[in-house]
Design an enzyme around this catalytic site. Structure first.
Site, PDB file in Angstrom:
ATOM      1  N   CYS A 290      36.726  47.131  40.220  1.00  0.00           N
ATOM      2  CA  CYS A 290      37.392  45.825  40.075  1.00  0.00           C
ATOM      3  C   CYS A 290      37.621  45.135  41.414  1.00  0.00           C
ATOM      4  O   CYS A 290      37.280  43.962  41.583  1.00  0.00           O
ATOM      5  CB  CYS A 290      38.694  45.990  39.286  1.00  0.00           C
ATOM      6  N   HIS A 338      44.755  46.810  39.021  1.00  0.00           N
ATOM      7  CA  HIS A 338      43.556  46.145  38.500  1.00  0.00           C
ATOM      8  C   HIS A 338      43.585  44.684  38.926  1.00  0.00           C
ATOM      9  O   HIS A 338      44.660  44.101  39.127  1.00  0.00           O
ATOM     10  CB  HIS A 338      43.492  46.240  36.971  1.00  0.00           C
ATOM     11  N   HIS A 350      35.892  40.259  35.486  1.00  0.00           N
ATOM     12  CA  HIS A 350      36.341  41.511  36.104  1.00  0.00           C
ATOM     13  C   HIS A 350      35.384  42.647  35.775  1.00  0.00           C
ATOM     14  O   HIS A 350      34.541  42.545  34.881  1.00  0.00           O
ATOM     15  CB  HIS A 350      37.764  41.867  35.656  1.00  0.00           C
TER      16      HIS A 350
END
Length: 376
Positions: A290, A338, A350
């Protein structure tokens, strides 16, 4: 009917029955060898195999528990991935700094050797020229003017020697400082490498646990689990949109909701990576995690940012979610483990987790910690 006729009829039926039995194909009457009788009954020709037992489908309630467990495992893997990336970044910086220190200490060692050679030559010259006191040499000199010139030269030489000694001391101190600094950085580098190895081990263990858990599910159960995940994402996105965040954004942000030129370049880079697999610790070009995706997107746009989602959250400028514009980074979960890139219209790009690919998703599908702006 009379008794005699009934007797003849009975005898005839008996004969017909006997003939019928003998006429059945495959019937044998060979005598069997003597021996104990087989206690197990002979299998019946008409017996059918028992039907296979079909396992009962896993109820949705149980699949929800599996989904929650998988989310937990992959979140733990994300935490360890951030720790791995941070350790990797530290080892990279330490290695660069150590290389610079090594170059400086090597230059200092050569300089020190030259200074010591010069000091030795000066000492030898001074010893040759200073065998007797200056006054004695003046009295014994045939040419006092020449001696005066020599005395001036000697004085200049003494000054040069003192300067040489001072320079030598300075270089020696710098060399010792750099050597000590290098030793400390080597120790830190070793600690960072150990942290990196420990984080790698944790990531691999959590992913293995998740894969093992998923492997126990039948194909239909996996499909149902995926559908439950989609339902949960839609529900979260709908709840986020129902807060009116996009309406507030339109009312308050106005023209600022448009991406800057660098933000547009970052979004274009991230969009070009759609479909590439998630691999923990990866920074492209063929796979990403990510924060690897977001950091590389902004590096491509000419604005380097921290490597990990946690450092992106710590170091970059924070903006309100109602003011975010394409290119801004949305940080998720309370521990900032994240990150996705906002692309407008309530969506983000993402790299989700192992087993998935870079994709477009609703910006509110996960708990939002906050928004940061790399080009503030």
């Amino acid at each position: 009917m009379g008794r005699g006729k009934r007797g003849l009829l009975a005898a005839a039926v008996t004969v017909v029955c006997a003939v019928t039995v003998l006429a059945v194909p495959g019937t044998a009457f060979a005598s069997a060898p003597a021996g104990p009788a087989d206690p197990s009954p002979a299998p019946s020709a008409s017996a059918t195999p028992a039907p296979a037992v079909t396992p009962a489908p896993v109820p949705d309630a149980e699949l929800e528990k599996v989904r929650a467990r998988l989310d937990g495992l992959y979140h733990d893997a994300a935490v360890a991935t951030d720790a791995y990336n941070a350790a990797e970044e530290k080892t990279r910086k330490q290695s660069v700094q150590l290389a610079r220190l090594e170059k400086r200490t090597d230059t200092a060692r050569k300089k020190l050797a030259e200074l010591k050679d010069q000091a030795g030559a000066a000492a030898r010259a001074q010893y040759r020229d200073s065998g007797m006191p200056p006054m004695a040499r003046f009295l014994l000199s045939d040419n006092p003017e020449r001696f005066a010139d020599g005395a001036g030269t000697l004085l200049n030489g003494a000054r040069a020697t003192r300067k040489l000694i001072a320079e030598t001391d300075r270089v020696e101190r710098e060399l010792k400082q750099d050597t000590d600094d290098a030793a400390a950085r080597w120790k830190k580098l070793e600690r960072d490498r150990k942290d990196k190895a420990a984080a790698r081990k944790t990531v691999q263990a959590r992913i293995k646990d998740a894969e093992k858990l998923e492997s126990r599910l039948e194909k239909k159960e996996k499909e149902r689990l995926a559908e439950l995940e989609r339902q949960a994402a839609r529900k979260a996105q709908t709840a986020w949109l129902d807060t009116g965040v996009l309406k507030k954004k339109a009312d308050t942000a106005g023209a600022t909701a448009t991406a800057t030129s660098t933000g547009a370049r970052a979004v274009a880079f991230a969009t070009a990576q759609l479909g590439k697999p998630y691999v923990w610790g990866a920074e492209g070009p063929d796979s990403f995690d990510c924060s690897g995706l977001t950091s590389q997107a902004w590096a491509d746009a000419g604005t380097p940012i921290p490597r990990t989602s946690q450092e992106q959250w710590r170091q970059l400028s924070h903006v309100d979610v109602t003011e975010m514009r394409p290119g801004d980074l949305i940080i998720y979960f309370a521990d900032a483990t994240h990150v996705g890139m906002y692309v407008g219209d309530g969506k983000m790009i993402h790299a989700p987790r192992p087993g998935r690919t870079v994709t477009v998703a609703g910006a509110g599908t996960m708990p939002i910690l906050g928004v940061v702006r790399p080009d503030a």
